[in-house]
Design a protein around this motif. Structure first.
Motif, PDB file in Angstrom:
ATOM      1  N   LEU A   1      41.515  39.988 -41.985  1.00 34.99           N
ATOM      2  CA  LEU A   1      42.834  40.185 -41.380  1.00 34.99           C
ATOM      3  C   LEU A   1      42.787  39.945 -39.870  1.00 34.99           C
ATOM      4  CD1 LEU A   1      44.084  43.431 -43.209  1.00 34.99           C
ATOM      5  CD2 LEU A   1      44.959  41.101 -43.525  1.00 34.99           C
TER       6      LEU A   1
ATOM      7  N   VAL B   1      50.803  39.049 -52.853  1.00 35.33           N
ATOM      8  CA  VAL B   1      49.926  38.536 -51.796  1.00 35.33           C
ATOM      9  C   VAL B   1      48.471  38.639 -52.223  1.00 35.33           C
ATOM     10  CG1 VAL B   1      49.151  38.836 -49.415  1.00 35.33           C
ATOM     11  CG2 VAL B   1      51.578  39.092 -49.972  1.00 35.33           C
ATOM     12  N   TYR B   2      48.082  39.796 -52.757  1.00 34.69           N
ATOM     13  CA  TYR B   2      46.685  39.988 -53.147  1.00 34.69           C
ATOM     14  C   TYR B   2      46.276  39.048 -54.279  1.00 34.69           C
ATOM     15  CZ  TYR B   2      46.681  44.190 -50.246  1.00 34.69           C
ATOM     16  OH  TYR B   2      46.764  45.056 -49.191  1.00 34.69           O
TER      17      TYR B   2
ATOM     18  N   VAL C   1      52.327  39.337 -39.970  1.00 34.51           N
ATOM     19  CA  VAL C   1      53.669  38.867 -40.348  1.00 34.51           C
ATOM     20  C   VAL C   1      54.473  38.494 -39.099  1.00 34.51           C
ATOM     21  CG1 VAL C   1      55.846  39.504 -41.447  1.00 34.51           C
ATOM     22  CG2 VAL C   1      53.684  40.153 -42.510  1.00 34.51           C
TER      23      VAL C   1
ATOM     24  N   SER D   1      53.211  43.413 -52.163  1.00 34.71           N
ATOM     25  CA  SER D   1      51.797  43.348 -51.772  1.00 34.71           C
ATOM     26  C   SER D   1      50.945  42.767 -52.890  1.00 34.71           C
ATOM     27  CB  SER D   1      51.295  44.745 -51.394  1.00 34.71           C
ATOM     28  OG  SER D   1      52.064  45.292 -50.338  1.00 34.71           O
TER      29      SER D   1
ATOM     30  N   ALA E   1      54.899  45.742 -44.264  1.00 33.94           N
ATOM     31  CA  ALA E   1      54.787  44.870 -43.091  1.00 33.94           C
ATOM     32  C   ALA E   1      55.979  43.925 -42.996  1.00 33.94           C
ATOM     33  CB  ALA E   1      53.489  44.076 -43.163  1.00 33.94           C
ATOM     34  N   GLU E   2      56.375  43.362 -44.127  1.00 36.87           N
ATOM     35  CA  GLU E   2      57.511  42.447 -44.122  1.00 36.87           C
ATOM     36  C   GLU E   2      58.797  43.169 -43.729  1.00 36.87           C
ATOM     37  OE1 GLU E   2      57.318  40.895 -48.046  1.00 36.87           O
ATOM     38  OE2 GLU E   2      55.524  39.689 -47.637  1.00 36.87           O
TER      39      GLU E   2
ATOM     40  N   THR F   1      48.377  43.980 -40.937  1.00 37.64           N
ATOM     41  CA  THR F   1      49.278  43.174 -41.759  1.00 37.64           C
ATOM     42  C   THR F   1      50.629  42.998 -41.077  1.00 37.64           C
ATOM     43  OG1 THR F   1      49.819  45.166 -43.031  1.00 37.64           O
ATOM     44  CG2 THR F   1      48.232  43.658 -43.997  1.00 37.64           C
ATOM     45  N   THR F   2      51.124  44.062 -40.446  1.00 34.52           N
ATOM     46  CA  THR F   2      52.394  43.951 -39.721  1.00 34.52           C
ATOM     47  C   THR F   2      52.281  42.960 -38.579  1.00 34.52           C
ATOM     48  OG1 THR F   2      52.927  46.255 -40.292  1.00 34.52           O
ATOM     49  CG2 THR F   2      54.167  45.254 -38.489  1.00 34.52           C
TER      50      THR F   2
ATOM     51  N   TRP G   1      51.560  44.886 -47.388  1.00 35.65           N
ATOM     52  CA  TRP G   1      52.320  43.659 -47.114  1.00 35.65           C
ATOM     53  C   TRP G   1      53.816  43.877 -47.299  1.00 35.65           C
ATOM     54  CZ3 TRP G   1      50.258  39.664 -44.636  1.00 35.65           C
ATOM     55  CH2 TRP G   1      48.859  39.564 -44.608  1.00 35.65           C
TER      56      TRP G   1
END
Length: 308
Positions: free
Chosen positions: A130, A69-70, A20, A66, A296-297, A16-17, A293
């Motif tokens: 992913l 996003v999900y 992004v 997160s 990650a952001e 996820t990182t 997420w």
């Protein structure tokens, strides 16, 4: 020519990182010791819920970011592996949760506990998705047996339990989780009843590949071999909730080591001796999927902040 960013670690946090960063225009390579399907993330039950993760004051924001996003990914469940599924946290109460709970749609108090329709993620499918999303953004995944962090201008460390030896960070410890996959006898809702004390708990998650039964939380236990007696107890506990589980054929046994960090998740930027940037993003305990997420952001923002 080296890429702009090397992300070390190919589980849900690393991928996820990397996504992004790649979708912001960076060239990204992910270095990982094993394929994502063999990582701890692949063993996870996949239910969105802050569990065994600190610090409490930051987890709520990461989790809610997160969740948003999900909710979007659940519009394409067969592609992303994300579904919104109804279930029960038996014995839980709203007044025992943080402020984040007020922003979870449909989370409600019932006599038997908390009910909600939450993201439930088929992790093998999701990890493959992913990887494809990263590839679509121009990123790559490469097999590397990493025994030290790469000497590169920008590195993001998402090594989970591996950070214990790699950094080294002795605060990172394993909490062993054992699960059993059985043929689903027709159960549609997830269920958890995680006790406050002890190493064993009761939960089950209906996944496309079967009904996932759990579980354990054995601190400082590195054993990756399933224990038959533990498996029998897991099945028996779940069968007390749904008796038909007792006769369901066993499809698989799984063990994963949650990367718990004593002082909580580490999302932090450091300058290296050679003037490079190192961003840490590890120690997510039992909630890596839940905060992936959001963390990650934050990690990507730290990685791309100009040095000054």
């Amino acid at each position: 020519m080296s890429s702009d960013v090397i992300v070390v670690g190919g589980g849900v946090i690393g991928l996820t990182t990397a996504i992004v960063l790649a979708e912001s225009g960076r060239r990204v390579r992910v270095w990982c010791r094993e394929p994502s399907r063999e990582s701890t993330s692949a063993v996870a039950g996949g239910l969105w819920w802050p569990y065994r993760i600190e610090p409490e004051e930051r987890v709520g924001d990461w989790s809610l970011a997160s969740l948003r996003v999900y909710e979007e990914l659940a519009l394409k469940p067969q592609e992303t592996g994300v579904r919104l599924v109804e279930g029960l946290h038996a014995g839980a109460r709203l007044d025992g949760l943080g402020p984040w709970a007020a922003q979870v749609p449909g989370l409600r108090q019932a006599p038997e506990g908390l009910r909600a329709r939450l993201p439930l993620i088929d992790m093998p499918t999701h990890l493959s998705w992913l990887e494809q999303r990263l590839a679509d953004a121009g990123g790559t995944v490469e097999a590397h047996a990493v025994d030290r962090l790469p000497d590169a201008p920008l590195v993001v460390n998402c090594t989970g339990l591996g950070a214990r030896a790699l950094i080294p960070d002795p605060q990172v410890r394993p909490v062993r989780g054992q699960l059993v996959v059985v043929e689903n006898p027709g159960i549609r809702d997830w269920y958890t009843a995680v006790e406050d004390a002890g190493e064993e708990s009761t939960y089950f998650m209906p996944q496309p590949y079967g009904l996932l039964l759990g579980g354990t939380a054995q601190e400082d236990d590195w054993n990756l071999a399933p224990d038959p007696a533990t498996a029998e107890r897991i099945i028996a506990r779940c069968a007390r909730i749904h008796p038909e589980i007792a006769d369901a054929p066993v499809l698989a046994h799984r063990v994963g080591l949650r990367p718990v960090r004593d002082t909580g998740v580490r999302v932090e930027r450091r300058l290296t001796a050679r003037g490079g940037v190192l961003v840490h993003n590890y120690g997510h305990g039992g909630a890596g999927v839940t905060v992936a997420w959001g963390c990650a952001e934050e990690a990507a923002a730290l990685a791309t902040t100009p040095s000054g």
